[in-house]
Design an enzyme around this catalytic site. Structure first.
Site, short mmCIF file in Angstrom:
data_model
loop_
_atom_site.label_atom_id
_atom_site.label_comp_id
_atom_site.label_asym_id
_atom_site.label_seq_id
_atom_site.Cartn_x
_atom_site.Cartn_y
_atom_site.Cartn_z
N GLU A 131 -6.90 3.34 -0.09
CA GLU A 131 -5.48 3.11 0.30
C GLU A 131 -5.07 4.21 1.29
O GLU A 131 -4.14 4.91 1.49
CB GLU A 131 -4.67 3.64 -1.02
N LEU A 154 0.86 -1.34 -0.01
CA LEU A 154 0.10 -0.13 0.08
C LEU A 154 0.84 1.28 0.15
O LEU A 154 0.60 2.31 -0.74
CB LEU A 154 -1.07 -0.08 1.15
#
Lengths: 391, 256
Positions: free
Chosen positions: A370, A245
């Site tokens: 995210e 991520l």
């Protein structure tokens, strides 16, 4: 070639910070977006479909995993990679998301945590766009708190039995391979689940007012049997998933700049041409100029953050807490720029004749996915106080 | 097949142009430059012929240091090597002077085919290519829309006026000047951009090539077309005035 190709947004001689390679790479992405994306993206958004025809072409150009080394990847620096993200998201956040997921969330974990056999099997096909990937971490009840995930993998000899649900998965139904994170007796582990594996089903999420030109799906695993050879051997614990991520968020910080630039440039051109009150362009009014000044200032600050972050990443000194600042600031900035730009276009701003409302709606997603704006604020808050405040 | 493609770097097409202080050229401050559009199609034709028939594409570019970016772009798209004629003021050369430099730079090259754009977007003489052909002793054809190589023969399609075309068979080696818009231009791939760094670029100065030709053609003044309004009054008989107005509208203003 269109006669009005995008010339970039540069108030502060930002251009002098880029190398010849960086400019050439941006030019490829910029021309691709002008010629291949902009002519189709409005219809894709209306029809809620991803421009699939572009998948192989983006592979040939080298957009997937562009900052990775080997297996056909171009091995770009992080600023070069960022500039591609910027241009793609100037086209549409859905397009940048596709490339982000493929590179940062699928190819990166296979390259970083995968076995040689997994790399050889998947990376060349993912690089060329022959195969599409997705990343399954978020669950219906666990978004900002992935550590609570309920998806499990139970070992049975050389086989793992996967059960659970993943949701908000970009490219889920389009993917040939899913990188899936699940709780095991040995902690959280990552698995490569191929499309068609018995017990693995996908379905699309419909009714989105955002990211309409992007595929968003749910993944379901019901006694889905995965071979030990398809577990990512070096992915140990949640931190492996979070490392992916961090890669993707870096790209988002650049991508948001592209969306902001497109909104700002649309508004700037509009206000110079649009006349009101005594046949004067609305750009001659102080309230309009104040908005333009505010937007170009914020975009410029965002550019400097992204470039500095990219140079740090190339040196290996960019930390996840730094990336939180990049992602949070640039996405919030882009959303503000989109709203101000919509305002300057008046009623015209709400139609899809202009890209602003599309970017605005997309950026609402980008703000959340995210790592939400709030979570990144808490990451920064923890960094400056030493006190975690997530609960 | 050894192909030489001549490219020039010109101001980007949608630039805001300002006349420079001397009034002889445009000010280059804060201008963006790009590959001359017809030259981009010449390069595309060269790369396609190389893909079909093998061989090598060499890029020849005259220009100041900034032209290195255009050379790099051509190498990134697939050209194999480049020759850069370092020349700071192309505007001071006429087409004969520039073609002499280019011919000298190609002295040891023995190309099978030389491709140029049909003209440059800035000076627009449309002469450099044809004069170069003459200096190299090669047959040439202009405004080419299609190129095919069959054995040692070229089959080309030329654009004439009013939608007419001419199909010509000609021998190799030869020089062709290429029309814009005849094919889909490729993008430089990211891998191509990285590879371009390792491709050879030979830089030669104009002086090394025997730059002594005095221009016979000179740019006297660069200026924007003057804008003016003139009012014409038609006196006399209404019927006659109307007829004269219609004539003016039809043949001068061309709005009818």
């Amino acid at each position: 070639m269109p006669t009005t190709s995008f010339r970039g947004v540069d108030y502060l001689l930002i251009e002098t910070l880029f190398s010849e390679d960086e400019r050439l790479i941006r030019q490829t992405a910029r021309q691709f977006v002008d010629e291949r994306v902009l002519p189709v993206i409005r219809d894709c958004y209306r029809d809620a479909r991803f421009p699939q025809d572009l998948i192989p072409e983006m592979g040939r150009l080298g957009f997937y995993g562009a900052n990775l080394e080997g297996y056909g990847c171009a091995g770009l620096s992080n600023v070069e990679y960022g500039l591609i993200m910027q241009e793609l998201e100037r086209g549409d956040s859905g397009l940048r998301s596709f490339v982000s997921v493929q590179g940062a969330l699928v190819m990166y974990p296979i390259l970083t945590f995968g076995s040689d056999a997994q790399k050889e099997r998947w990376l060349p096909r993912l690089q060329s766009g022959e195969a599409v990937g997705c990343f399954g971490l978020t669950e219906p009840d666990f978004g900002s708190n992935p550590a609570g995930m309920r998806t499990t993998a139970r070992r049975q000899g050389d086989t793992w039995i996967l059960n659970g649900e993943k949701t908000w998965i970009t490219n889920g139904t389009a993917a040939d391979v899913a990188v899936v994170w699940a709780r095991t007796d040995e902690g959280i582990a990552g698995f490569l689940v191929e499309r068609g594996t018995p017990g693995f089903t996908t379905s699309d999420i419909h009714g989105k007012w955002s990211m309409r030109a992007s595929v968003t799906s749910s993944l379901s695993f019901a006694d889905c049997r995965i071979s030990e050879a398809d577990r990512l051997p070096a992915a140990k614990g949640l931190k492996a998933a979070l490392a992916c991520l961090t890669q993707a968020r870096f790209g988002i910080a650049w991508g948001a700049l592209g969306a902001a630039m497109d909104c700002y440039e649309t508004a700037r051109q509009y206000t110079v041409l649009r006349k009101q009150f005594d046949d004067r362009p609305i750009a001659s009014h102080q309230l309009v100029q104040e908005k333009l000044a505010c937007m170009i200032t914020e975009i410029t600050k965002g550019q400097l953050l992204a470039i500095h972050g990219g140079r740090l990443k190339d040196q290996g000194t960019l930390e996840p807490a730094h990336v939180s600042m990049l992602k949070r600031n640039n996405v919030a900035m882009a959303l503000d720029v989109a709203r101000l730009s919509r305002d300057l276009l008046g009623a015209n701003g709400i139609t899809d004749e202009y890209p602003i409302m599309r970017h605005l709606c997309n950026l609402e997603t980008v703000k959340t996915y995210e790592g939400t704006d709030h979570i990144h604020a808490l990451v920064i808050g923890e960094r400056v106080t030493g006190i975690p405040a997530y609960r | 097949m050894n192909i030489v493609v001549c490219v020039k770097q010109t101001p980007a097409r949608d630039s805001l142009l300002r006349v420079d202080a001397a009034g002889k050229w445009v000010s280059e401050d804060d201008l963006n430059f790009e590959i001359n559009e017809p030259d981009a199609y010449a390069l595309e034709s060269g790369l396609q012929l190389k893909e079909q028939h093998g061989g090598e594409v060499t890029v020849l570019c005259a220009g100041p240091a900034r032209a290195a970016q255009t050379i790099r772009e051509a190498l990134a798209k697939g050209a194999d090597r480049a020759i850069h004629i370092a020349a700071d003021h192309l505007g001071a050369l006429d087409p004969l002077g520039l073609a002499k430099l280019m011919a000298a730079a190609l002295r040891d090259e023995k190309p099978d085919l030389v491709l140029t754009g049909l003209q440059s977007d800035d000076l627009g003489y449309g002469q450099t290519g044809v004069i170069l052909a003459e200096l190299l002793g090669l047959p040439h054809a202009t405004i080419i829309m299609q190129v095919e190589v069959e054995g040692g023969t070229l089959q080309v399609k030329r654009e004439l006026e009013d939608g007419w075309f001419q199909h010509v068979a000609m021998p190799l080696p030869a020089l062709l000047t290429i029309q814009s818009g005849i094919s889909k231009l490729r993008y430089a791939t990211l891998m191509g951009i990285k590879r371009a760094k390792t491709k050879p670029v030979r830089t030669v100065s104009a002086a090394e090539l025997g730059d002594a030709a005095t221009p016979v053609l000179e740019v006297a003044r660069v200026y924007a077309p003057p804008r003016g309004k003139r009012t014409q009054l038609f006196d006399g008989d209404a019927r006659e005035s109307a007829a004269r107005l219609v004539e003016k509208l039809r043949f001068e203003a061309r709005v009818l």
